[in-house]
Design a protein around this motif. Structure first.
Motif, short mmCIF file in Angstrom:
data_model
loop_
_atom_site.label_atom_id
_atom_site.label_comp_id
_atom_site.label_asym_id
_atom_site.label_seq_id
_atom_site.Cartn_x
_atom_site.Cartn_y
_atom_site.Cartn_z
N GLY A 82 0.78 -1.22 0.00
CA GLY A 82 0.00 0.00 0.00
C GLY A 82 0.81 1.28 0.00
N VAL A 83 2.15 1.18 -0.02
CA VAL A 83 3.03 2.35 -0.08
C VAL A 83 3.47 2.53 -1.54
CG1 VAL A 83 5.17 3.42 0.74
CG2 VAL A 83 3.85 1.93 2.27
N ARG A 84 3.15 3.68 -2.10
CA ARG A 84 3.52 3.98 -3.48
C ARG A 84 4.93 4.58 -3.49
NH1 ARG A 84 -1.08 8.04 -4.42
NH2 ARG A 84 -0.20 8.55 -2.41
N VAL A 85 5.87 3.84 -4.09
CA VAL A 85 7.28 4.20 -4.07
C VAL A 85 7.77 4.48 -5.48
CG1 VAL A 85 9.61 3.44 -3.43
CG2 VAL A 85 7.64 2.71 -2.05
N GLY A 86 8.51 5.57 -5.63
CA GLY A 86 9.20 5.88 -6.87
C GLY A 86 10.69 5.79 -6.65
N VAL A 87 11.41 5.50 -7.74
CA VAL A 87 12.87 5.39 -7.68
C VAL A 87 13.44 6.17 -8.85
CG1 VAL A 87 14.83 3.81 -7.50
CG2 VAL A 87 12.56 3.04 -6.78
N VAL A 88 14.30 7.13 -8.56
CA VAL A 88 14.92 7.96 -9.59
C VAL A 88 16.35 8.27 -9.13
CG1 VAL A 88 14.14 10.17 -8.60
CG2 VAL A 88 14.56 9.99 -11.07
N HIS A 89 17.23 8.48 -10.07
CA HIS A 89 18.61 8.75 -9.66
C HIS A 89 18.80 10.20 -9.23
CE1 HIS A 89 22.83 8.07 -9.19
NE2 HIS A 89 23.12 9.04 -10.04
N GLU A 90 18.45 11.14 -10.09
CA GLU A 90 18.74 12.54 -9.82
C GLU A 90 17.48 13.33 -9.48
OE1 GLU A 90 21.65 14.60 -12.27
OE2 GLU A 90 21.92 12.74 -13.39
N MET A 148 20.25 2.06 3.39
CA MET A 148 19.08 2.16 4.27
C MET A 148 18.25 0.88 4.22
SD MET A 148 17.46 5.94 3.57
CE MET A 148 18.12 7.38 4.36
N THR A 149 17.53 0.66 5.31
CA THR A 149 16.48 -0.36 5.34
C THR A 149 15.20 0.31 5.83
OG1 THR A 149 17.13 -1.04 7.58
CG2 THR A 149 18.04 -2.32 5.72
N ALA A 150 14.08 -0.30 5.50
CA ALA A 150 12.78 0.22 5.92
C ALA A 150 11.78 -0.92 5.89
CB ALA A 150 12.33 1.35 5.01
N THR A 151 10.60 -0.68 6.42
CA THR A 151 9.51 -1.64 6.40
C THR A 151 8.27 -0.96 5.82
OG1 THR A 151 10.38 -2.70 8.38
CG2 THR A 151 8.11 -3.19 7.81
N ALA A 152 7.63 -1.64 4.88
CA ALA A 152 6.35 -1.18 4.35
C ALA A 152 5.27 -2.08 4.92
CB ALA A 152 6.34 -1.24 2.82
N ASP A 153 4.22 -1.47 5.49
CA ASP A 153 3.16 -2.26 6.11
C ASP A 153 1.89 -1.43 6.20
OD1 ASP A 153 1.93 -4.39 7.42
OD2 ASP A 153 2.63 -3.75 9.39
N ARG A 158 7.76 2.48 7.56
CA ARG A 158 8.22 2.57 8.95
C ARG A 158 9.65 2.05 9.08
NH1 ARG A 158 3.22 -0.39 10.38
NH2 ARG A 158 4.63 -2.05 10.97
N ASP A 159 10.17 2.26 10.27
CA ASP A 159 11.47 1.69 10.64
C ASP A 159 12.57 2.01 9.63
OD1 ASP A 159 10.03 0.41 12.74
OD2 ASP A 159 9.53 -1.24 11.39
N VAL A 160 12.62 3.25 9.14
CA VAL A 160 13.67 3.65 8.20
C VAL A 160 14.96 3.83 9.01
CG1 VAL A 160 14.45 5.40 6.57
CG2 VAL A 160 12.02 4.76 6.66
N VAL A 161 15.99 3.09 8.60
CA VAL A 161 17.26 3.11 9.32
C VAL A 161 18.39 3.35 8.32
CG1 VAL A 161 18.89 1.77 10.73
CG2 VAL A 161 16.42 1.49 11.06
#
Length: 169
Positions: A82-90, A148-153, A158-161
């Motif tokens: 349910g988390v909408r994530v985008g990935v881009v370099h710049e 980094m690590t994180a949890t999607a729930d 959450r839990d971005v480290v």
């Protein structure tokens, strides 16, 4: 069920390092989704991450050419728990980044980016979470190489480290 994310960028293999640090490979093994925000440099690492990760979401960076640009998008998008994530370099300069990215990626909950090798974790006024994991192989002027690590729930990230790697010998 929560999904474990591993966030990487600017690996520059083999230009800056022969391989990812062992700690990062261990993180790959336990992650449900590996997200890479570009600057691979060599397609070999893409193949290894595809083989060793459960799921890979990635884009190309300014140092990626040829097969990397053929196989990867400039911007990747995925929905995880349910988390909408985008990935881009710049994302351009740091000044006004939050405002620019909020406009450009209004449909996302989180944007993972790279390029600067500088870790970044902010939330814009529109609620977009901006995350740059730094680089696990090329710290440049930073005190540590990082990822980094994180949890999607249930629609939440959450839990971005931010993980700092020990200096390489």
């Amino acid at each position: 069920m929560a999904t474990r994310l591993l966030l990487l960028a600017d690996t520059h293999v083999p230009k800056r390092a022969r391989d990812l640090p062992p700690e990062v490979w261990r993180a790959v093994e336990v992650a449900d989704v590996v997200i890479h925000a570009g600057d691979w440099v060599d397609v070999r690492l893409l193949g290894e991450l595809e083989a060793r990760s459960d799921r890979l979401v990635a884009c190309w960076g300014n140092n990626d050419h040829g097969e990397l640009r053929y196989r990867l998008p400039e911007v990747a998008r995925v929905e995880v728990e349910g988390v909408r994530v985008g990935v881009v370099h710049e994302t351009g300069q740091a000044k006004d980044r939050e405002e620019r990215m909020s406009r450009a990626y209004a449909d996302l909950d989180a944007l993972v980016f790279g390029h600067s090798h500088i870790p970044w974790d902010t939330v814009t006024s529109s609620g977009l979470r901006l995350l740059n994991p730094g680089s696990p192989t090329d710290r440049r002027r930073q005190p540590h190489c990082t990822y980094m690590t994180a949890t999607a729930d249930k629609g939440e990230l959450r839990d971005v480290v931010l993980h700092r790697l020990p200096p390489r010998l």
